[in-house]
Design a protein around this motif. Structure first.
Motif, PDB file in Angstrom:
ATOM      1  N   HIS A  66      11.953 -32.636  -2.613  1.00 32.15           N
ATOM      2  CA  HIS A  66      11.522 -32.759  -1.519  1.00 32.15           C
ATOM      3  C   HIS A  66      12.828 -33.373  -0.360  1.00 32.15           C
ATOM      4  O   HIS A  66      12.170 -33.394   1.027  1.00 32.15           O
ATOM      5  CB  HIS A  66      12.316 -34.321  -2.552  1.00 32.15           C
ATOM      6  N   MET A  67      13.631 -32.605  -0.544  1.00 35.00           N
ATOM      7  CA  MET A  67      14.540 -32.307   0.919  1.00 35.00           C
ATOM      8  C   MET A  67      14.341 -31.058   1.641  1.00 35.00           C
ATOM      9  O   MET A  67      14.018 -31.075   2.622  1.00 35.00           O
ATOM     10  CB  MET A  67      15.912 -31.739   0.219  1.00 35.00           C
ATOM     11  N   ARG A  76      22.426 -26.730   5.110  1.00 40.83           N
ATOM     12  CA  ARG A  76      23.058 -28.049   4.770  1.00 40.83           C
ATOM     13  C   ARG A  76      24.604 -27.323   4.882  1.00 40.83           C
ATOM     14  O   ARG A  76      25.074 -26.233   4.418  1.00 40.83           O
ATOM     15  CB  ARG A  76      22.962 -27.974   2.883  1.00 40.83           C
TER      16      ARG A  76
END
Ligand code: CDP
Length: 244
Positions: A66-67, A76
């Motif tokens: 879902h990220m 990230r």
């Protein structure tokens, strides 16, 4: 920080700083591209007494799913200090400071990385501070740029970083740990030298508008010095030692 009185002489009558440098002189900088065979890209930097290793992975599938973003890749960043990297043992659990530095480094790299070319994927940057001596966020950001380039991630420009600051009422380049603790201001800057764009600018301390301007100009001079060493690290790895 905060201009508290210190027995340490930050700037002597000859304009020499506590570690022997002139006001506009950076610490010794060494950058190496590569080194970690299990990472897609990596870099190691020594910036004065800072020693930092960076590993980059990706572009790769995003977990948790879902990220992920269908329109673009995501970046990230995890900045982590080893417990032995500072004089007083640092708890290995992520501190508020490490979470903040991870965020600012991510935001400073994002304008340079062409994430839109890799929708639904993530590029992960792991930063390990082995030894810290003031200015780790700038050193880490500079090494992370080299590690991203080493991973073959398309970039608009490198992000080169260096701090300027104020100590003994003087604007100085590349603030060390003592100057950070006992000086009057610390301004880390991240800069894309070819695009002439600033991607990180923080300020701890108080400056007049004139000092602010001089501090930014001084910091950018430092970034340009770092940029040449970033390029050299990459040319050394990919074209042997000769500049091509
Ligand atoms: O490292 P940087 O200047 O980007 O960040 P800072 O928060 O201004 O920290 C300045 C310096 O404080 C670090 O580089 C370390 O040398 C030191 N420090 C420490 O001794 N112990 C910690 N837990 C955190 C930082």
């Amino acid at each position: 920080m905060g201009g508290r009185e210190a027995t340490l002489v930050l700037l002597d009558e000859n304009g020499i700083r506590c570690d022997g440098r002139k006001v506009d002189e950076p610490r010794r900088i060494m950058i190496k591209a590569g080194g970690l065979k299990n990472a897609d890209g990596s870099a190691y930097i020594e910036f004065g007494d800072n020693k930092i290793l960076v590993g980059v992975f990706g572009p790769r599938d995003v977990h948790p799913k879902h990220m992920s973003n269908t329109d673009t890749g995501i970046l990230r960043v995890r900045y982590h200090m080893e417990p032995f990297s500072v004089t007083e043992r640092k708890n290995p659990a992520p501190s508020r400071r490490e979470i903040e530095i991870s965020k600012v480094i991510k935001e400073a790299l994002e304008p340079a990385v062409m994430l839109e070319k890799f929708p639904r994927t993530a590029v992960d940057v792991f930063i390990e501070v082995l030894q810290a001596d003031g200015g780790t966020r700038c050193a880490a950001l500079s090494a992370a740029s080299v590690a991203l380039a080493d991973a073959g991630i398309p970039m608009r420009d490198m992000v080169a970083a260096c701090a300027a600051g104020k100590a003994a009422d003087t604007i100085i380049l590349d603030v060390n740990n003592e100057e950070d603790q006992a000086g009057q201001a610390d301004m880390p800057i991240g800069y894309m030298p070819s695009l002439e764009k600033i991607t990180l600018l923080q300020l701890d301390g108080v400056l007049t508008p004139e000092e602010y301007k001089k501090c930014v100009e001084t910091g950018i001079k430092g970034c340009k010095i770092v940029y040449e060493l970033q390029r050299k690290a990459l040319t050394d790895k990919y074209f042997g030692n000769g500049e091509k």
